[in-house]
Design a protein around this motif. Structure first.
Motif, PDB file in Angstrom:
ATOM      1  N   PRO A  72     -27.069  -6.674  66.501  1.00  0.00           N
ATOM      2  CA  PRO A  72     -27.534  -7.153  67.925  1.00  0.00           C
ATOM      3  C   PRO A  72     -27.064  -8.590  68.282  1.00  0.00           C
ATOM      4  O   PRO A  72     -26.752  -9.330  67.483  1.00  0.00           O
ATOM      5  CB  PRO A  72     -28.998  -7.169  68.220  1.00  0.00           C
ATOM      6  N   ASP A  82     -34.204  -1.935  72.505  1.00  0.00           N
ATOM      7  CA  ASP A  82     -33.092  -2.415  73.536  1.00  0.00           C
ATOM      8  C   ASP A  82     -32.239  -3.168  72.964  1.00  0.00           C
ATOM      9  O   ASP A  82     -31.555  -3.849  73.867  1.00  0.00           O
ATOM     10  CB  ASP A  82     -33.975  -3.105  74.764  1.00  0.00           C
ATOM     11  N   GLU A  84     -28.667  -4.451  71.770  1.00  0.00           N
ATOM     12  CA  GLU A  84     -27.252  -4.071  72.034  1.00  0.00           C
ATOM     13  C   GLU A  84     -26.269  -5.212  71.411  1.00  0.00           C
ATOM     14  O   GLU A  84     -26.728  -6.206  70.880  1.00  0.00           O
ATOM     15  CB  GLU A  84     -27.003  -4.541  73.643  1.00  0.00           C
ATOM     16  N   SER A  85     -25.280  -4.649  70.760  1.00  0.00           N
ATOM     17  CA  SER A  85     -24.261  -5.322  70.133  1.00  0.00           C
ATOM     18  C   SER A  85     -23.350  -6.289  70.917  1.00  0.00           C
ATOM     19  O   SER A  85     -23.396  -5.811  72.146  1.00  0.00           O
ATOM     20  CB  SER A  85     -23.267  -4.467  69.068  1.00  0.00           C
ATOM     21  N   GLY A  88     -21.533  -3.977  73.093  1.00  0.00           N
ATOM     22  CA  GLY A  88     -22.044  -3.089  74.027  1.00  0.00           C
ATOM     23  C   GLY A  88     -22.743  -1.936  73.453  1.00  0.00           C
ATOM     24  O   GLY A  88     -23.072  -1.158  74.189  1.00  0.00           O
ATOM     25  N   ASP A  89     -22.511  -1.723  71.924  1.00  0.00           N
ATOM     26  CA  ASP A  89     -23.079  -0.635  71.258  1.00  0.00           C
ATOM     27  C   ASP A  89     -25.005  -0.708  71.491  1.00  0.00           C
ATOM     28  O   ASP A  89     -25.495  -2.008  71.487  1.00  0.00           O
ATOM     29  CB  ASP A  89     -23.006  -0.796  69.995  1.00  0.00           C
ATOM     30  N   GLN A  90     -25.385   0.390  71.699  1.00  0.00           N
ATOM     31  CA  GLN A  90     -26.634   0.616  71.834  1.00  0.00           C
ATOM     32  C   GLN A  90     -27.410   1.807  70.948  1.00  0.00           C
ATOM     33  O   GLN A  90     -26.453   2.536  70.538  1.00  0.00           O
ATOM     34  CB  GLN A  90     -27.324   0.919  73.347  1.00  0.00           C
TER      35      GLN A  90
END
Length: 184
Positions: A72, A82, A84-85, A88-90
């Protein structure tokens, strides 16, 4: 040399209030990869963690899991839900047929946020890290009462598990539905 054939439902089982693991292929069978079938109950969250040496593969057979496998942009200690990379990866909802591969050094997690058990095939290389880990964590769960977080942390450290967020098991509470009487 012979291979290993197991009929459905067969294999050595570890069953506790928080997990059901069936050993399918292990170091004792000559396998370099540990292979398990795992029932993930509603409310179970393995917590985000990372392995320095192990790689893992998860395949959802039934039900749904929320899964993530990325570093993240910002790690939080309480929850990974919650995260996020930087790209934008979740976390994603993984249903029957979905899979997740986790190379060494990658933070990852899964949880069952649904109200039904999920069933997955889980593989870990090298064997037998997770075999022994599952045996020892089953003993901790079987002891009953409140699980000592320090015991879990020590166990995970011995088996290449760097815990980033807490393991949680909060089964949903069943509420009896009130019955409505129908008049004649």
């Amino acid at each position: 040399m012979s291979g290993l054939i197991l009929p459905p439902g067969q294999g050595r089982k570890l069953i506790t209030k928080a997990q059901e693991v069936t050993f399918k292929a292990t170091k004792a069978d000559g396998s370099d990869v540990s292979i398990f079938e795992v029932i993930v109950p509603p409310g179970f969250d393995v917590g985000a963690h990372v392995h320095a040496d192990s790689q893992e593969f998860f395949y959802v057979l039934e039900g749904e899991l929320e899964v993530m496998a990325f570093e993240p942009a910002l790690r939080t200690e309480d929850s990974w839900h919650d995260w996020e990379s930087p790209e934008g990866d979740q976390a994603v909802r993984a249903t029957e047929g979905a899979c997740m591969f986790v190379p060494p050094g990658t933070p990852h997690a899964f949880r069952n946020a649904s109200d039904k058990p999920a069933r997955m095939l889980f593989q870990c290389l090298p064997s037998p890290y997770h075999e022994t880990y599952f045996e020892e964590i089953a003993e901790i769960w079987a002891a009953g009462g409140i699980v000592d977080p320090q015991a879990i942390e020590e166990l995970r450290r011995r088996y290449d598990v760097n815990q980033l967020t807490p393991l949680r098991y909060d089964p949903p509470t069943l509420h009896p539905q009130s019955e409505t009487k129908r008049g004649a």
